[in-house]
Design an enzyme around this catalytic site. Structure first.
Site, PDB file in Angstrom:
ATOM      1  N   LEU A  18       9.515  -7.945  -3.230  1.00  0.00           N
ATOM      2  CA  LEU A  18       8.173  -7.427  -3.532  1.00  0.00           C
ATOM      3  C   LEU A  18       7.938  -6.094  -2.825  1.00  0.00           C
ATOM      4  O   LEU A  18       7.423  -5.141  -3.415  1.00  0.00           O
ATOM      5  CB  LEU A  18       7.107  -8.412  -3.040  1.00  0.00           C
ATOM      6  CG  LEU A  18       6.777  -9.599  -3.935  1.00  0.00           C
ATOM      7  CD1 LEU A  18       5.722 -10.456  -3.261  1.00  0.00           C
ATOM      8  CD2 LEU A  18       6.279  -9.113  -5.290  1.00  0.00           C
ATOM      9  N   HIS A  19       8.325  -6.064  -1.569  1.00  0.00           N
ATOM     10  CA  HIS A  19       8.112  -4.884  -0.733  1.00  0.00           C
ATOM     11  C   HIS A  19       8.848  -3.672  -1.308  1.00  0.00           C
ATOM     12  O   HIS A  19       8.260  -2.608  -1.510  1.00  0.00           O
ATOM     13  CB  HIS A  19       8.601  -5.215   0.678  1.00  0.00           C
ATOM     14  CG  HIS A  19       8.596  -4.086   1.639  1.00  0.00           C
ATOM     15  ND1 HIS A  19       7.440  -3.444   2.012  1.00  0.00           N
ATOM     16  CD2 HIS A  19       9.599  -3.478   2.316  1.00  0.00           C
ATOM     17  CE1 HIS A  19       7.741  -2.489   2.876  1.00  0.00           C
ATOM     18  NE2 HIS A  19       9.044  -2.483   3.076  1.00  0.00           N
TER      19      HIS A  19
END
Ligand code: HEM
Ligand code: SF4
Ligand code: SF4
Ligand code: SF4
Lengths: 229, 324
Positions: free
Chosen positions: A183-184
């Protein structure tokens, strides 16, 4: 709500030949970030090699199974220390605010990139804060459970039933931290112009205005009151 | 090619022999899903340890050290006969002594159990092991550690319901009783069975050992041990090292022999659901991110954003109102 630091030491606006650039991370924070990132990737690769037999061949990257087994926990110690320093630098700016609740309630607008509909955010938005706190949580869980099953030094002193639970928790946390990591990285790439914050340390004025206007406003207003500039 | 040996008593054959335990006799191999089925089925073997016949002489322990050429450190006497104090990477079998007062007779019973790998039909060590081929199971039932493939992670320790494997601090590899696979492969019984002066340890086919156990149990029952029985725990699919216990209703009195051993549910969850659910979660997320990246619009800074920034910094009029 706690006193959230909207601006951190070193954050500043510079105007050079009409181009606005905003200092977001100093050299120390950037070095720290990349040590953390490198060790997280090494941990994920070496860990997954031991988790999925079909990925066991990845142990070749570390010079075989014995070396992978031996190195993984040391990478973990590096990750823990570097993240801990990073944590001390950033945690105040990552405390939750009322704006975060509103931001999360409009997650559809976030994913669609309709930022004009979202409330203005400070140095970090709720998504970034979520990544920050989940990383902090999982790294803590991973170091504690990892040390408990560290065969060369600690495992012989831990009851076997405890070690079984520790390994299960370690494996689950590893899966989850890898998800947070995906996600990051994805968010950093999707939001164009973000990566340079961690490479050069600066972002453009337009970027700061679009994504972190509250932060940008505050820096701009400081600039106006500061007579030295 | 000869089948499994049927006894440990006979003397070794004098003619040279090929080993009958090779890659093609494997029925299980750690961290390997595509193992071809074995080319032949060897007769299942077993070691039967009759606890009621053991005199605690430790000839078996000495024979084990001698055959496997291990060098257990000289220990310290702490007032018990159990020596060394635990299994180690240099001591694959250990006579455990316990003193038990039988509540029915008020007699002190000196229980001596030869501890070591049970050679489970469903081995937890093998299930847990992440290194391909570090633990194997042959079609005759022997579970063996292949040291050159071992990475020293200690997962087998967590997988084993009997607390058997030990990891060497010197070479970071796992060690345990091999059921003398290197002897069995050439028609001989295990060294401990060969050495035992009272025949408390016997070796042969698993069927023969069960029959022999039946005779021993009948004898013990006739002598007042109503609960005598065979310890061949079904929770791990049965074992290729079995005990005749005079108190088979309470195995735990024999130095904590598990009453109902099975692979821990935690280990099953770790090696089962966690893997598949984990792979699915990471996969869906990675694919989702990639799709959003390809088909979704990237979040780009617009010309208006640049202008807005400019106005804010230079304090021009027309700066947008703060949105909350
Ligand atoms: C933070 C400190 C950490 C420590 C001290 C640590 C320690 C360990 C140890 C001792 C093992 C057993 C294998 C070995 O001895 O090498 C292990 C396995 C593993 N670790 Fe870590 N680790 C840490 C962080 C991480 C992180 C951040 C990840 C993921 C990104 C991770 C993923 C894994 C995985 C997937 C396994 C294999 C689990 C299994 O086979 O069930 N670890 N770790
Ligand atoms: S220590 Fe060796 S035998 Fe035990 S689980 Fe790890 S690789 Fe397998
Ligand atoms: S007793 Fe333990 S080490 Fe031996 S086969 Fe069973 S699980 Fe493996
Ligand atoms: S050699 Fe036989 S009698 Fe002696 S301790 Fe071992 S099992 Fe018991």
């Amino acid at each position: 709500m706690p006193d959230v630091e909207r601006v951190q030491p070193g954050d500043d606006i510079h105007v050079e030949r009409g181009e606005i650039s905003v200092n977001r991370y100093g050299p120390a924070a950037r070095v720290n970030h990349w040590i953390t990132a490198a060790s997280l990737i090494l941990l994920a690769v070496s860990g997954l090699a031991l988790f999925y037999p079909s990925l066991f061949f990845l142990t070749g990257l570390f010079g075989g199974g014995q070396n992978t087994r031996a190195l993984h926990p040391y990478f973990g110690v590096v990750l823990f220390i570097s993240f801990f320093v990073f944590f001390l630098q950033l945690w105040r700016a990552n405390l939750p605010t009322r704006t975060d609740v509103k931001w999360v309630s409009q997650i559809n607008d976030v994913v669609a990139g309709r930022e004009e509909k979202l409330p203005e955010v400070g140095k970090y938005n709720a998504g970034q804060k979520f990544i920050f706190w989940s990383m902090a949580f999982f790294i803590l869980v991973l170091i504690v459970t990892g040390v408990m099953v560290w065969q060369a030094y600690f495992a012989p002193y831990v009851p076997i039933e405890t070690q079984r639970i520790a390994l299960l928790v370690h494996a689950i946390s590893a899966v989850l931290i890898i998800c947070v990591f995906i996600l990051h990285v994805y968010a950093a790439i999707w939001t164009r112009g973000t990566l340079r914050a961690m490479t050069r340390g600066t972002v453009t004025g337009g970027w700061a205005f679009r994504h972190h206007r509250k932060w940008f406003r505050e820096l701009a207003s400081r600039r106006r009151v500061d007579p030295a500039e | 090619m000869m089948d499994s040996p049927k006894t440990a008593v006979s003397n070794p054959p004098v003619q040279p022999m090929d080993s009958n335990l090779g890659e093609r006799d494997l029925v299980r191999r750690s961290a390997t899903s595509d193992l071809p089925p074995p080319e032949r089925q060897l007769t299942a073997v077993a070691k039967l340890i009759d606890v009621s016949k053991c005199i605690g002489c430790k000839a078996c322990q000495s024979a084990c050290v001698e055959w496997n050429d291990t060098h257990p450190a000289i220990g310290e006497n702490v007032g018990v006969y159990t020596n060394p104090h635990d299994l180690t990477e240099d001591m694959f079998t250990l006579m455990r002594f316990s003193e038990w007062i039988n509540p029915e007779t008020d007699n002190l019973e000196w229980l001596i159990r030869k501890d070591g790998c049970m050679h489970c039909a469903d081995p937890g060590c093998l299930k847990a092991c992440p290194a391909p081929g570090a633990i194997v199971q042959y079609s005759n039932g022997i579970v063996d550690f292949i040291h050159e493939n071992c990475i020293g992670c200690g997962y087998c320790v967590k997988g084993c319901p009997f607390n058997i494997p030990r990891i060497s601090k010197a070479d970071h590899r796992a060690y345990k009783c091999t059921l003398c696979s290197d002897r069995v492969a050439v028609g001989q019984g295990p060294a401990c069975a060969k050495a035992c002066p009272t025949q408390a340890i016997v070796f042969g086919t698993k069927d023969d050992m069960k029959k022999h156990a039946d005779e021993r149990i009948a004898d013990l029952k006739s002598r007042g041990y109503a609960n005598a029985g065979l310890y061949d725990p079904p929770g791990v699919g049965g074992t290729h090292v079995m005990y005749v216990l005079h108190h088979n209703d309470k195995p735990h009195i024999y130095s904590d022999l598990p009453d109902d051993p099975k692979i821990s549910g935690v280990v099953q969850a770790w090696k089962g659901a966690t893997k598949y659910v984990g792979l699915a979660t990471m996969g869906v997320l990675a694919v989702g991110a990639a799709l959003h990246g390809v088909f979704g619009k990237p979040n780009r800074v617009t010309a208006e954003d640049d202008e807005g920034a400019e106005k804010l910094v230079t304090n021009k009029t027309g700066t947008p109102e703060e949105r909350v």
